[in-house]
Design a protein around this motif. Structure first.
Motif, mmCIF file in Angstrom:
data_model
loop_
_atom_site.group_PDB
_atom_site.id
_atom_site.type_symbol
_atom_site.label_atom_id
_atom_site.label_comp_id
_atom_site.label_asym_id
_atom_site.label_seq_id
_atom_site.Cartn_x
_atom_site.Cartn_y
_atom_site.Cartn_z
ATOM 1 N N ALA A 1 1.852 8.500 -4.981
ATOM 2 C CA ALA A 1 2.720 7.526 -4.319
ATOM 3 C C ALA A 1 3.328 8.076 -3.032
ATOM 4 O O ALA A 1 3.556 7.318 -2.093
ATOM 5 C CB ALA A 1 3.830 7.073 -5.273
ATOM 6 N N ILE A 2 3.596 9.388 -2.978
ATOM 7 C CA ILE A 2 4.236 9.912 -1.766
ATOM 8 C C ILE A 2 3.225 10.333 -0.703
ATOM 9 O O ILE A 2 3.539 10.318 0.480
ATOM 10 C CB ILE A 2 5.213 11.086 -2.036
ATOM 11 N N GLY B 1 0.367 10.008 1.823
ATOM 12 C CA GLY B 1 -0.347 8.949 2.513
ATOM 13 C C GLY B 1 -0.960 9.498 3.774
ATOM 14 O O GLY B 1 -1.359 10.664 3.821
ATOM 15 N N ALA B 2 -0.995 8.674 4.808
ATOM 16 C CA ALA B 2 -1.617 9.109 6.052
ATOM 17 C C ALA B 2 -0.697 10.027 6.866
ATOM 18 O O ALA B 2 -1.167 10.777 7.701
ATOM 19 C CB ALA B 2 -2.017 7.898 6.864
ATOM 20 N N GLY B 3 0.601 9.959 6.607
ATOM 21 C CA GLY B 3 1.569 10.717 7.400
ATOM 22 C C GLY B 3 1.299 12.208 7.475
ATOM 23 O O GLY B 3 1.193 12.764 8.568
ATOM 24 N N ILE C 1 7.381 2.046 10.895
ATOM 25 C CA ILE C 1 6.390 2.896 10.235
ATOM 26 C C ILE C 1 5.109 2.124 9.967
ATOM 27 O O ILE C 1 4.003 2.603 10.236
ATOM 28 C CB ILE C 1 7.007 3.521 8.962
ATOM 29 N N LEU D 1 1.487 3.096 11.665
ATOM 30 C CA LEU D 1 0.333 3.366 10.803
ATOM 31 C C LEU D 1 -0.807 2.420 11.160
ATOM 32 O O LEU D 1 -1.971 2.809 11.232
ATOM 33 C CB LEU D 1 0.716 3.193 9.332
ATOM 34 N N CYS E 1 6.227 13.716 7.723
ATOM 35 C CA CYS E 1 5.691 13.852 6.375
ATOM 36 C C CYS E 1 5.061 15.240 6.274
ATOM 37 O O CYS E 1 4.503 15.741 7.229
ATOM 38 C CB CYS E 1 4.621 12.827 6.126
ATOM 39 N N SER F 1 10.245 14.110 4.678
ATOM 40 C CA SER F 1 9.902 12.714 4.893
ATOM 41 C C SER F 1 10.913 11.819 4.208
ATOM 42 O O SER F 1 11.039 11.828 2.994
ATOM 43 C CB SER F 1 8.504 12.435 4.350
ATOM 44 N N PHE G 1 10.830 8.707 3.898
ATOM 45 C CA PHE G 1 10.191 7.638 3.133
ATOM 46 C C PHE G 1 10.097 7.998 1.657
ATOM 47 O O PHE G 1 10.131 7.130 0.796
ATOM 48 C CB PHE G 1 8.798 7.381 3.700
ATOM 49 N N HIS G 2 9.989 9.291 1.375
ATOM 50 C CA HIS G 2 9.870 9.705 -0.029
ATOM 51 C C HIS G 2 11.090 9.323 -0.838
ATOM 52 O O HIS G 2 11.000 9.131 -2.046
ATOM 53 C CB HIS G 2 9.671 11.220 -0.121
ATOM 54 N N ALA H 1 1.865 -3.047 1.191
ATOM 55 C CA ALA H 1 3.031 -2.797 0.335
ATOM 56 C C ALA H 1 4.316 -2.785 1.166
ATOM 57 O O ALA H 1 5.338 -3.335 0.742
ATOM 58 C CB ALA H 1 2.863 -1.480 -0.410
ATOM 59 N N VAL I 1 7.633 -5.129 0.620
ATOM 60 C CA VAL I 1 8.977 -4.598 0.376
ATOM 61 C C VAL I 1 9.934 -5.117 1.445
ATOM 62 O O VAL I 1 11.041 -5.583 1.137
ATOM 63 C CB VAL I 1 8.957 -3.057 0.374
ATOM 64 N N PHE J 1 8.048 6.908 15.422
ATOM 65 C CA PHE J 1 7.683 6.978 13.999
ATOM 66 C C PHE J 1 8.344 8.183 13.335
ATOM 67 O O PHE J 1 8.988 8.085 12.294
ATOM 68 C CB PHE J 1 6.157 7.076 13.895
ATOM 69 N N ASN K 1 11.339 8.232 10.541
ATOM 70 C CA ASN K 1 11.164 8.848 9.226
ATOM 71 C C ASN K 1 12.224 9.923 8.966
ATOM 72 O O ASN K 1 12.780 10.026 7.874
ATOM 73 C CB ASN K 1 9.759 9.430 9.145
#
Lengths: 761, 75
Positions: A134-135, A137-139, A213, A217, A375, A379, A381-382, A527, A531, A589, A593
């Motif tokens: 889940a944590i 990603g592309a970052g 973000i 992305l 990230c 990060s 976002f986490h 997603a 959200v 970005f 973050n």
């Protein structure tokens, strides 16, 4: 609210009357025994930790001190892993002891709120995989690639040291605090701890940051797919494949997730191979060779449709594919790097670190390194994930260290591997790929002239190098393929072809990597839009109650359209930007973050202060202070700098002045239209920077205020849920310690009917 | 023979882990939870307000809940 429940020293005399042995067996180890085990340094343990420290130290010396022609990639991996192990064993244990203070006698939300669905105790090793998927990603794959222009050392140090002292600390604290509050979200915790003003600012900041973000992305994926019939075909095919998987799971064989994921994976590989044929065909070149603007519109329309379709049809199946690909590809890259051990000839610190004139992302090392690599080191976002699904699935309190802190260390390792992959390609090719079309003109000749003109030592780019590489990876061109994803794909294919297939397989590996990144990003776009839509509906609901009902179709569609329009506008701005796009937008970005990280850490600081743990407040204040200094100074540079390449408003003024003076071309903008676009874009980017930094300063100030108030009142309060007696037992880490083994054996020996005691409600 | 048993155990472990990470064991967990719940309910007089969902119903319910409560993915 039980102030009584806040004291969780782990001793047996507790006002809450939690028992270590509530029935036949202990649900927690004796804290004395645990501490004794930690203190017991057997010769074997000493030997192992000495070896780890020595190897780690040697690796750092090889990276930072020894200056050879080249440095071997294996030292990056060793330096990272040894540092992580030491950080995990010593620093995270220190945090556990002094701030987290877990108590396995307390039931977790997965136990006391168990419903068998959202709240369900999950094996710690499985949950580690879940949380990591889940944590990551592309970052962590993109940021390190862009930061490679500063040399290999700054990025490496920040990724490894940053994660140990900041990133993993944030994830660990947020996860634990959210778990102690029944799985409350970051937004709710912010409101509880910081009051209405801080809480509202945190909520708005989260929403705006989410939009930015998602937009950036999407920009990364647009840049990777533009002018690439192969990429468009294979990534496009993921849509019908996911739809097929969704229908299979819904109507044909519900719940057979592994089975359909394997089928989906085989179809994906077929789509990549098919893409190669399409690329060679005439219709592929006619219909799928699309420019950036067309791709961007495609992603915007796709994003809207994907976000209003039911989850089972597209999001859920693509999530399975993405998880499958993520774990497989990262494992594969790790194995390849260890076997191939590529030599890296990039300088440790490049001239751009101090001059700030790097073509990839403008700005000097401080503060821009720390916002380019977000990230992988720290990060924000986490914090949204660590206060989302994961805290509702944890079995025992002591597991948060392994899942929260350990999970983030894994993500950092991914970032290190991405950095190694980007560094392993020729430096001339690296700059040709990552300099904006405004600088290279988008042509091979232009790129060669520009890169050789940078005057970098050891860089001698020839046109053949660029055209050969483009042919090898099956692309029209590799000039100015900014965004990081194509560079990483070239790096990955360069490493993988040495292991499997040779040059003839490079195009396959390249498109495999592009597919892998595009899958994450499209899932994150979908997603993230969902959200954001819920957050918007929730806020609108305060004024128009009807919007609160999230199943009201017109409201849902309108809110989705608003969010898609928001990120879509930024995306279009990025693809049409005469100054390049990625180089102007990526800092936004990173700043977004990191500001989210500062917000999360500010909330954590307020919580720690309220519990009266002032002696150890520095554990949170250190990363918070650093994140705040970095992001606020980066924001200020973006707002106030008088250098047009760095300051948004300086750029804006330069172009408006030129327009006012009646000039018809300026800098990299060839005509008046482009000049007007620059004026517009820089204004939007500048205003966004101001919004971010103001909201974050409000949140940080309210957190400091809450901390000072707590200090004055000698607070010992908490907003945790009341403690509930636990009835179950599970070990804490990946490997069981000897005392855990003994207790686990006792539990294993229990008859089955006595074991299931999770009741909930 | 022991080697074969070891390989088989390892393979079973990998499958177990993969299924866990992908979330395939969700229904089993739900059934186990429901069973333990019913046990308690029986002790206090029993209830029928939460009938056990079938596998198909459970998975539909799961994705429908995700529709109503979206979770972000990381960047």
């Amino acid at each position: 609210m039980g102030a009584a429940s806040s004291t969780s020293e782990g001793t047996t005399t507790q006002p809450t009357a939690l028992k270590r042995i509530p029935h036949d067996l202990a649900v927690a180890l004796d804290p004395e025994e645990l501490a004794a085990h930690d203190r017991q340094w057997t010769p074997l343990k000493i030997a192992i930790w000495s070896a780890i420290s020595l190897l780690g130290g040697l690796s750092w010396v090889m990276l930072a001190v020894v200056r050879g022609e080249t440095v071997n990639a294996i030292w990056f991996v060793f330096a990272a892993i040894c540092t992580y192990l030491i950080g995990y064993r010593f620093y995270s244990k220190f945090i556990e002891k002094h701030i987290i203070r877990p108590d396995d006698r307390r039931a977790t939300p997965a136990e006391y709120k168990a419903d068998g669905k959202d709240f369900a105790a999950t094996d710690r090793r499985v949950l580690f995989g879940h949380h990591f998927a889940a944590i990551a990603g592309a970052g962590p794959l993109v940021g390190p690639v862009l930061a490679a222009q500063l040399g290999y050392l700054p990025g490496t140090i920040w990724i490894i040291v940053g994660v140990v002292l900041a990133g993993a600390v944030q994830d660990y604290l947020v996860l634990h605090f959210s778990m102690r509050r029944g799985g409350r979200s970051l937004g709710q915790m912010a409101r509880d701890e910081l009051g209405v003003i801080g809480g509202t600012a945190a909520l708005i900041a989260t929403l705006v940051i989410m939009v930015i973000i998602v937009a950036i992305l999407a920009l990364v994926v647009t840049n990777a797919l533009a002018e690439s019939p192969w990429g468009v075909f294979s990534v496009g095919m993921t849509i019908p494949i996911a739809l097929f998987m969704g229908c299979y799971l819904r109507f044909f064989r519900p719940g057979k997730i592994t089975e359909i994921s394997i089928i989906g994976f085989v179809l994906l590989i077929a789509a990549i191979i098919g893409g190669g044929m399409v690329n060679g065909s005439e219709w592929g070149q006619t219909y799928l060779l699309l420019d950036k603007v067309t791709i961007a519109w495609g992603i915007i329309i796709y994003g809207f449709i994907a976000a209003i379709l039911p989850v089972w049809l597209l999001l859920a199946p693509r999530d399975y594919l993405s998880t499958f690909m993520k774990i497989g590809t990262i494992g594969m890259l790790a194995v390849a790097i260890v076997i191939i051990r590529p030599e890296i000839s990039v300088p440790a610190v490049s001239e751009f670190a101090t001059s700030g004139t790097g073509p990839v992302v403008a700005g000097t090392l401080f503060p821009f390194l720390f916002v380019t690599i977000a990230c992988g080191a720290l990060s924000g976002f986490h914090a949204l994930i660590a206060s989302g699904t994961t805290p509702k699935l944890i079995q025992k309190e002591r597991q948060t260290r392994f899942i929260g802190y350990g999970g983030m260390l894994m993500e950092s390792l991914v970032a290190i591997m991405a950095l190694v992959a980007a560094l392993s390609i020729d430096r001339g090719i690296y700059f040709a790929m990552n300099s904006s079309p405004a600088l290279t003109g988008g042509t091979v000749q232009g790129a060669v002239a520009f890169v050789n003109g940078l005057g970098l030592t050891g860089v001698n780019l020839t046109p053949d190098m660029l055209t050969d590489m483009a042919t090898n990876v099956g692309e029209e061109t590799i000039v100015s393929r900014t965004g990081g994803a194509p560079t990483l794909a070239v790096g990955l294919s360069h490493i993988m072809q040495q292991l499997v297939g040779g040059t003839s397989m490079m195009s396959f590996w390249y498109h495999f990597a592009i597919m892998f990144e595009a899958l994450f990003i499209l899932t994150a776009v979908d997603a993230g839009t969902r959200v954001a839509r819920f957050m918007l509906q929730d806020s609108l609901g305060n004024f128009f109650p009807k919007f609160k009902n999230t199943s009201w179709r017109p409201g849902a569609w309108a809110a989705t359209a608003v969010m898609v329009a928001a990120w879509g506008a930024v995306l279009l701005m990025g693809v049409t930007d005469p100054l390049g796009g990625i180089n102007t937008l990526f800092p936004l970005f990173g700043i977004a973050n990191q500001l989210l990280a500062a917000i999360a850490l500010a909330v954590c600081m307020a919580i720690v202060a309220k519990r009266g743990l002032f002696k150890y407040l520095w554990i949170v204040a250190l990363p918070l202070g650093f994140a705040a200094v970095v992001t606020i100074s980066a924001s200020f540079l973006k707002i106030f700098s008088t250098t047009p390449g760095i300051g948004y408003f300086a750029q804006n003024r330069a172009f408006s002045d030129a327009l006012a003076a009646g000039e018809t071309s300026f800098g990299t903008a060839p005509n008046v239209l482009a000049m007007e676009a620059v004026v517009r874009n820089t204004m939007v980017q500048g205003v966004l920077s101001i919004i971010f930094v103001v909201l974050s300063i409000i949140v940080i100030l309210t957190a400091i205020q809450a901390t000072v108030r707590a200090y004055r009142q000698r607070s010992n309060a908490t907003s945790e849920d009341d403690a509930v007696q636990s009835q179950i037992y599970a070990p804490a880490g990946f490997i069981m310690t000897p005392p855990e083994k003994v207790l686990q054996a006792e539990w294993d020996a229990l008859p089955v009917h006595k074991k299931i005691t999770i009741k909930g409600h | 023979m022991t080697l074969l048993a070891g390989v088989r155990r390892g393979a079973r472990g990998v499958v177990w882990y993969l299924k866990g990470v992908l979330g395939e064991d969700a229904y089993e967990k739900y059934v186990a939870h429901h069973a333990s719940e019913c046990e308690t309910d029986a002790e206090v007089g029993g209830h029928a307000e939460h009938p056990l969902l079938t596998e198909r119903e459970f998975w539909r319910d799961q994705t429908d809940r995700q529709d109503k409560n979206p979770q972000g993915r990381c960047c």
